[in-house]
Enzyme design. Structure first.
Site, PDB file in Angstrom:
ATOM      1  N   SER A   1       0.842  -1.207   0.000  1.00 42.97           N
ATOM      2  CA  SER A   1       0.000   0.000   0.000  1.00 42.97           C
ATOM      3  C   SER A   1       0.871   1.249   0.000  1.00 42.97           C
ATOM      4  O   SER A   1       2.036   1.201   0.430  1.00 42.97           O
ATOM      5  CB  SER A   1      -0.866   0.010   1.264  1.00 42.97           C
ATOM      6  OG  SER A   1      -1.524   1.246   1.403  1.00 42.97           O
TER       7      SER A   1
ATOM      8  N   TYR B   1      -2.029  -1.270  10.423  1.00 46.36           N
ATOM      9  CA  TYR B   1      -2.149  -1.628   9.001  1.00 46.36           C
ATOM     10  C   TYR B   1      -0.900  -1.211   8.226  1.00 46.36           C
ATOM     11  O   TYR B   1      -0.326  -1.999   7.458  1.00 46.36           O
ATOM     12  CB  TYR B   1      -3.389  -0.937   8.437  1.00 46.36           C
ATOM     13  CG  TYR B   1      -3.617  -1.074   6.947  1.00 46.36           C
ATOM     14  CD1 TYR B   1      -4.240  -2.197   6.417  1.00 46.36           C
ATOM     15  CD2 TYR B   1      -3.238  -0.058   6.059  1.00 46.36           C
ATOM     16  CE1 TYR B   1      -4.490  -2.309   5.052  1.00 46.36           C
ATOM     17  CE2 TYR B   1      -3.470  -0.163   4.698  1.00 46.36           C
ATOM     18  CZ  TYR B   1      -4.097  -1.284   4.195  1.00 46.36           C
ATOM     19  OH  TYR B   1      -4.335  -1.392   2.848  1.00 46.36           O
TER      20      TYR B   1
HETATM   21  P1  NAD Z   1     -11.807  -5.421  -0.660  1.00 43.57           P
HETATM   22  O1  NAD Z   1     -12.551  -5.253   0.586  1.00 43.57           O
HETATM   23  O2  NAD Z   1     -12.560  -5.526  -1.915  1.00 43.57           O
HETATM   24  O3  NAD Z   1     -10.846  -6.686  -0.585  1.00 43.57           O
HETATM   25  C1  NAD Z   1     -10.250  -7.155   0.583  1.00 43.57           C
HETATM   26  C2  NAD Z   1     -10.631  -8.612   0.705  1.00 43.57           C
HETATM   27  O4  NAD Z   1      -9.891  -9.207   1.766  1.00 43.57           O
HETATM   28  C3  NAD Z   1     -12.088  -8.843   1.055  1.00 43.57           C
HETATM   29  O5  NAD Z   1     -12.900  -8.903  -0.070  1.00 43.57           O
HETATM   30  C4  NAD Z   1     -12.037 -10.187   1.788  1.00 43.57           C
HETATM   31  O6  NAD Z   1     -12.448 -11.225   0.931  1.00 43.57           O
HETATM   32  C5  NAD Z   1     -10.570 -10.376   2.126  1.00 43.57           C
HETATM   33  N1  NAD Z   1     -10.428 -10.641   3.546  1.00 43.57           N
HETATM   34  C6  NAD Z   1     -10.365  -9.750   4.563  1.00 43.57           C
HETATM   35  N2  NAD Z   1     -10.286 -10.396   5.744  1.00 43.57           N
HETATM   36  C7  NAD Z   1     -10.310 -11.724   5.459  1.00 43.57           C
HETATM   37  C8  NAD Z   1     -10.268 -12.913   6.261  1.00 43.57           C
HETATM   38  N3  NAD Z   1     -10.143 -12.859   7.596  1.00 43.57           N
HETATM   39  N4  NAD Z   1     -10.356 -14.107   5.624  1.00 43.57           N
HETATM   40  C9  NAD Z   1     -10.465 -14.187   4.277  1.00 43.57           C
HETATM   41  N5  NAD Z   1     -10.484 -13.094   3.469  1.00 43.57           N
HETATM   42  C10 NAD Z   1     -10.412 -11.884   4.072  1.00 43.57           C
HETATM   43  O7  NAD Z   1     -10.770  -4.213  -0.716  1.00 43.57           O
HETATM   44  P2  NAD Z   1      -9.499  -3.925  -1.648  1.00 43.57           P
HETATM   45  O8  NAD Z   1      -9.215  -2.494  -1.446  1.00 43.57           O
HETATM   46  O9  NAD Z   1      -9.676  -4.460  -3.009  1.00 43.57           O
HETATM   47  O10 NAD Z   1      -8.341  -4.705  -0.903  1.00 43.57           O
HETATM   48  C11 NAD Z   1      -7.422  -5.552  -1.562  1.00 43.57           C
HETATM   49  C12 NAD Z   1      -6.014  -5.282  -1.055  1.00 43.57           C
HETATM   50  O11 NAD Z   1      -5.612  -3.986  -1.461  1.00 43.57           O
HETATM   51  C13 NAD Z   1      -5.868  -5.308   0.460  1.00 43.57           C
HETATM   52  O12 NAD Z   1      -4.684  -5.993   0.807  1.00 43.57           O
HETATM   53  C14 NAD Z   1      -5.724  -3.846   0.822  1.00 43.57           C
HETATM   54  O13 NAD Z   1      -4.989  -3.659   2.020  1.00 43.57           O
HETATM   55  C15 NAD Z   1      -4.984  -3.340  -0.390  1.00 43.57           C
HETATM   56  N6  NAD Z   1      -5.037  -1.896  -0.574  1.00 43.57           N
HETATM   57  C16 NAD Z   1      -6.222  -1.275  -0.820  1.00 43.57           C
HETATM   58  C17 NAD Z   1      -6.237   0.096  -0.979  1.00 43.57           C
HETATM   59  C18 NAD Z   1      -7.512   0.837  -1.247  1.00 43.57           C
HETATM   60  O14 NAD Z   1      -7.491   2.070  -1.231  1.00 43.57           O
HETATM   61  N7  NAD Z   1      -8.619   0.187  -1.518  1.00 43.57           N
HETATM   62  C19 NAD Z   1      -5.049   0.834  -0.918  1.00 43.57           C
HETATM   63  C20 NAD Z   1      -3.861   0.165  -0.673  1.00 43.57           C
HETATM   64  C21 NAD Z   1      -3.870  -1.205  -0.502  1.00 43.57           C
END
Ligand code: NAD
Ligand code: MG
Length: 301
Positions: free
Chosen positions: A193, A206
């Site tokens: 991230s 985080y």
């Molecule tokens: P999202 O909520 O669509 O995806 C995250 C997914 O993590 C969830 O759909 C869920 O299925 C899974 N998850 C969470 N806890 C879990 C558990 N205990 N068991 C099984 N699965 C679990 O959101 P996203 O933003 O697409 O996130 C994807 C990745 O991107 C993450 O690692 C997040 O930290 C990272 N990220 C997101 C952003 C942002 O702005 N959205 C920025 C930087 C990094």
């Protein structure tokens, strides 16, 4: 209008004048259909070029957000996929499955809470069994909790457990379990991230996990290089996914992404290119141990 102008216009149309979104909140883990607007995962835009033909990928958190965009793009590039997610997200997982199958590829659903070691390991075994092997592991599942007052004094051990186990422990467990299936030409893609470089006060736990994921990537690339397995990472900036309304205060949505040089949040569809490139045995054959930023212009060094 050129292709890139088209993409830029489509992404910007999903944001308001400040580059953000209407105030909204959901309980975690968050569901796609309850978001306003619903994100763009490349459903109408990703064009495949057989870059992952015949490969098999497990995408953790593949039901929604960035994981869904990766699943759609991978399927259109010729890859079968398995999706790991929480049972509460079944409806999102089934939507993603429909898109993968529409692309003519197999989609295996492996729900389960990966903060539990046994479950995390079983998810990988079941995915490999049902796909007939594994070539790509996308460690994308993640959790954050930003609805708390104050700084480190307010941080509860239960919150730290959830964040560290989802983002880090599961990453170690699932990678260990995937290794026997991976060989020359295979790859692992982790998700860190912008928080690894420019951490927010409210996300101290985080952000720590995301910095660790960068280090894990470089470390593991050194270990697995001799086996021909590449290990890379994508570092997203602010992206419009269920994670945002499910874990942050609703009043932060209108400004979300507005502080990037490009002036807006990104859409999940805008991440897929990085994941396809890094997974491609041909295009990224000499790329390992790197972190690719997709941040709307925020620095990742
Ligand atoms: P999202 O909520 O669509 O995806 C995250 C997914 O993590 C969830 O759909 C869920 O299925 C899974 N998850 C969470 N806890 C879990 C558990 N205990 N068991 C099984 N699965 C679990 O959101 P996203 O933003 O697409 O996130 C994807 C990745 O991107 C993450 O690692 C997040 O930290 C990272 N990220 C997101 C952003 C942002 O702005 N959205 C920025 C930087 C990094
Ligand atoms: Mg989800």
């Amino acid at each position: 209008m050129t292709d890139h102008q088209e993409v830029d216009r489509a992404a910007a149309e999903l944001t308001n004048d400040q580059g953000g979104f209407p105030e909204q909140e959901q309980p975690p883990p968050g569901l796609t259909e309850q978001m306003t607007p619903v994100p763009d995962h490349g459903e109408e835009s990703w064009i495949g070029h057989d870059r992952l033909q015949g490969l098999r990928a497990l995408i953790t958190g593949g039901d929604s957000g960035i994981g869904r965009a990766v699943a759609i793009a991978y399927a259109r590039e010729g890859c079968d996929v398995a999706l790991s997610y929480l049972e509460a997200e079944q409806v999102d997982a089934e939507d993603t499955k429909r898109w993968v199958e529409k692309a003519g590829r197999t989609c295996v659903l492996v729900p389960g809470d990966i903060t539990d070691e046994e479950t995390a390991r079983k998810v990988v075994c079941d995915a490999a069994d049902q796909l007939g092997g594994l070539d790509i592991l996308v460690n994308n599942a993640g959790f954050q909790w930003a609805r708390r007052e104050g700084g480190i004094e307010g941080l509860k051990t239960s919150e730290m457990d959830q964040v560290f186990k989802t983002n880090l422990y599961a990453l170690f467990w699932m990678t260990q379990e995937a290794l026997p299936h991976l060989g020359k030409g295979s790859s692992i893609i982790n998700v860190s991230s912008i928080q690894a470089y420019d951490p927010s006060v409210s996300l101290i736990d985080y952000a720590s996990t995301k910095a660790a994921i960068n280090n894990f990537t470089v470390n593991l690339a050194a270990e697995l290089g001799p086996q021909g397995v590449r290990v890379n990472c994508v570092a997203p900036g602010p992206i419009w996914t269920p994670l945002q309304p499910a874990t942050k205060g609703g009043d932060s949505m209108p400004d979300f992404g507005g502080d990037t040089p490009l002036g807006r949040a990104g859409q999940p569809s805008e991440l897929a290119g990085a994941f396809v490139f890094l997974a491609s045995p041909r295009e990224a054959s000499y790329v390992s141990g790197t972190v690719l930023g997709v941040t709307g212009g925020k620095p990742v060094f």
